[in-house]
Write an enzyme that holds these catalytic residues in place. Sequence first.
Site, PDB file in Angstrom:
ATOM      1  N   ASP A  96     -11.142  92.802 -29.399  1.00  0.00           N
ATOM      2  CA  ASP A  96     -11.482  94.069 -30.038  1.00  0.00           C
ATOM      3  C   ASP A  96     -12.483  94.830 -29.168  1.00  0.00           C
ATOM      4  O   ASP A  96     -13.616  94.376 -28.969  1.00  0.00           O
ATOM      5  CB  ASP A  96     -12.102  93.720 -31.412  1.00  0.00           C
ATOM      6  CG  ASP A  96     -12.017  94.849 -32.408  1.00  0.00           C
ATOM      7  OD1 ASP A  96     -12.024  96.009 -31.980  1.00  0.00           O
ATOM      8  OD2 ASP A  96     -11.979  94.552 -33.618  1.00  0.00           O
ATOM      9  N   ASP A 196     -11.216 100.001 -31.010  1.00  0.00           N
ATOM     10  CA  ASP A 196     -11.946 100.486 -32.176  1.00  0.00           C
ATOM     11  C   ASP A 196     -12.081 102.018 -32.140  1.00  0.00           C
ATOM     12  O   ASP A 196     -12.404 102.572 -31.077  1.00  0.00           O
ATOM     13  CB  ASP A 196     -13.347  99.839 -32.122  1.00  0.00           C
ATOM     14  CG  ASP A 196     -14.140 100.021 -33.398  1.00  0.00           C
ATOM     15  OD1 ASP A 196     -13.704  99.532 -34.445  1.00  0.00           O
ATOM     16  OD2 ASP A 196     -15.219 100.656 -33.340  1.00  0.00           O
ATOM     17  N   GLU A 246      -7.220 102.019 -33.249  1.00  0.00           N
ATOM     18  CA  GLU A 246      -7.622 102.408 -34.601  1.00  0.00           C
ATOM     19  C   GLU A 246      -7.888 103.908 -34.589  1.00  0.00           C
ATOM     20  O   GLU A 246      -8.749 104.373 -33.845  1.00  0.00           O
ATOM     21  CB  GLU A 246      -8.883 101.659 -35.022  1.00  0.00           C
ATOM     22  CG  GLU A 246      -9.259 101.982 -36.461  1.00  0.00           C
ATOM     23  CD  GLU A 246     -10.696 101.637 -36.816  1.00  0.00           C
ATOM     24  OE1 GLU A 246     -10.965 101.373 -37.986  1.00  0.00           O
ATOM     25  OE2 GLU A 246     -11.565 101.641 -35.907  1.00  0.00           O
ATOM     26  N   HIS A 320     -10.879  94.351 -42.299  1.00  0.00           N
ATOM     27  CA  HIS A 320     -12.263  94.030 -42.653  1.00  0.00           C
ATOM     28  C   HIS A 320     -13.039  95.234 -43.164  1.00  0.00           C
ATOM     29  O   HIS A 320     -14.212  95.114 -43.483  1.00  0.00           O
ATOM     30  CB  HIS A 320     -12.955  93.447 -41.425  1.00  0.00           C
ATOM     31  CG  HIS A 320     -13.032  94.451 -40.310  1.00  0.00           C
ATOM     32  ND1 HIS A 320     -11.920  94.877 -39.618  1.00  0.00           N
ATOM     33  CD2 HIS A 320     -14.069  95.141 -39.792  1.00  0.00           C
ATOM     34  CE1 HIS A 320     -12.277  95.779 -38.733  1.00  0.00           C
ATOM     35  NE2 HIS A 320     -13.582  95.957 -38.812  1.00  0.00           N
ATOM     36  N   ASP A 321     -12.410  96.415 -43.182  1.00  0.00           N
ATOM     37  CA  ASP A 321     -13.079  97.614 -43.701  1.00  0.00           C
ATOM     38  C   ASP A 321     -12.512  98.032 -45.053  1.00  0.00           C
ATOM     39  O   ASP A 321     -12.951  99.039 -45.621  1.00  0.00           O
ATOM     40  CB  ASP A 321     -12.890  98.799 -42.737  1.00  0.00           C
ATOM     41  CG  ASP A 321     -13.520  98.557 -41.373  1.00  0.00           C
ATOM     42  OD1 ASP A 321     -14.552  97.862 -41.310  1.00  0.00           O
ATOM     43  OD2 ASP A 321     -12.980  99.072 -40.370  1.00  0.00           O
TER      44      ASP A 321
HETATM   45  C1  GLC Z   1     -14.238 100.579 -36.939  1.00  0.00           C
HETATM   46  C2  GLC Z   1     -14.436  99.153 -37.380  1.00  0.00           C
HETATM   47  C3  GLC Z   1     -15.596  99.105 -38.328  1.00  0.00           C
HETATM   48  C4  GLC Z   1     -16.825  99.591 -37.594  1.00  0.00           C
HETATM   49  C5  GLC Z   1     -16.598 100.973 -36.991  1.00  0.00           C
HETATM   50  C6  GLC Z   1     -17.657 101.299 -35.996  1.00  0.00           C
HETATM   51  O1  GLC Z   1     -13.879 101.403 -37.985  1.00  0.00           O
HETATM   52  O2  GLC Z   1     -13.254  98.658 -37.933  1.00  0.00           O
HETATM   53  O3  GLC Z   1     -15.795  97.835 -38.864  1.00  0.00           O
HETATM   54  O4  GLC Z   1     -17.911  99.652 -38.474  1.00  0.00           O
HETATM   55  O5  GLC Z   1     -15.371 101.053 -36.298  1.00  0.00           O
HETATM   56  O6  GLC Z   1     -17.532 100.495 -34.864  1.00  0.00           O
END
Ligand code: GLC
Length: 544
Positions: A96, A196, A246, A320-321
């Site tokens: 990641d 990310d 993402e 995880h979010d």
């Molecule tokens: C992404 C991750 C999240 C994190 C954010 C900032 O959305 O999935 O968990 O807090 O990025 O890095």
Amino acid sequence: MRNFKNSTIYQIYTKSFQDSNGDGLGDLNGVTSRLDYLKELGVDYIWLTPFFVSPMNDNGYDVADYTAVDPSFGTMEDACRLIAEAKLRGIGLMFDMVFNHTSTEHEWFLRAMKGEEKYMNYYIFRDGSPDLPPTNWESKFGGNAWEYVPHLKKWYLHLFDVTQADLNWDNPEVREELKKVILFWKEKGIEGFRFDVVNLISKPEQLENDEIGDGRRFYTDGPHVHEYLKELVRDTGIADMVTVGEMSSTSLENCIRYSNPAEKELSMVFSFHHLKVDYRDGKKWELKAPDYQELKSLLETWQMGMQKANGWNAVFWCNHDQPRIVSRLGDDQNYWKESAKMLAACIHLLRGTPYLFQGEELGMTNPGYPDITYYKDVESTNYYEIMRSQGKTKAEALQILAARSRDNGRTPMQWNGGKEAGFTEGTPWITIPQNHEYINVETEKEDETSILNYYKKLIALRKESSIIADGKIEFLYQENPDVLAYRRFNEQGELRVFNNFTGQKVVLEENVAGYAVLLGNYEDAQESQAGIVLRPYETVVYRK
Ligand code: GLC
């Protein structure tokens, strides 16, 4: 690269998967010790959330050293052993990459804070007086997105926590540094990357106030994002690895470009619009019952749009979010098993590569924490304070957190019904729900009708069926909010998938004579007939 279209990707939240040394925190050796479980489940890749050196203000998404392992997770040797052991079992690892920002404890930022110009140019600093931030943009974790540094008389941008400073991708030196990180891990033998919030990396040259929003329209899918991604992929030679970006608040048009193979950017994208159908007026911290019609039409728009233009979706409900899907769109009280299986089939049979988040395959639920002291997530604790200061009662704020907090997805993996669910010999960093007594791997392994065994079937089916892996999709019953139904087809044949999203019976005038039942979530799935009666949360897949 293996075929990512017939693959299933399993997401491990490293901190909550398996503790191997009794400190209450999941670690790399814990992951290695559970590889046989994942092999048996049948997954092809593991996406492992960040385990790099970090002060852990955002559980590792605040990276202080991209090429070193945080001692709480283990050592570099442990990471290499994990990669090798996974490979032996035919599983590829995806790491990641958190490249939109670094921790403010990263050496680059520390040197920027000393006023070294080279490193100040790594970040987004702006002049200004202490009482007026350069723009009114909001941090995704609440409050203004700028922090003032008195001794530099400058502000720096942080779209997330104040300890996560946004990198300046317009600086070629930054891009070179990040390429080195990719090459470092690539050489260790991993097979892919997750990037990310990668669609936030390119900010406009002129930063201005947002009079109608929180600023996101200026930096989301920003001016040079496609150019920078292409450069990163080209210069690191990762076009033939599996990659997923993402994409925060993105657009279909941009996601087509990110994932169309001709563009040579990424293999696929995560988008989140379908996971906002229970936000009131688009606001995460205001509750609304899920709007299933909206869910259907969003899924349809994205599936059809990506298909038409040769884009590729990551398909998923959980990470995880996100809260647990069975608690969110299913019924974790009255139809726990049925609704978890229905949601599984519904998402896994769409066009795209399915992602399975640890514990989803067990039907893990939101924990329903009774008090703020149970929450660990920085976003949750920030917003609790914000909600309270806006006049919400404790009970109201807690009810919202119980539905929305990211900690809902972060409770440890439930391995067995014993002490701390087999996650740790010590005290877990976050409380494990009581329902681990029956929602756990050990119990579900033995039960042929379990959610776990259902997921195994789905994963195996994708390997056997080119219709699932790569067939076309077309939606059915678009105007009926109770069912999500679609057809998948190619020269090998056709599948018809019906998912009842309600706790009531739904009758469809559908002629499936001549079709056979491929899969159902009730033990006695009905045979083909003219007309279908779907029981509560029933899913039936017909094949011809
Ligand atoms: C992404 C991750 C999240 C994190 C954010 C900032 O959305 O999935 O968990 O807090 O990025 O890095």
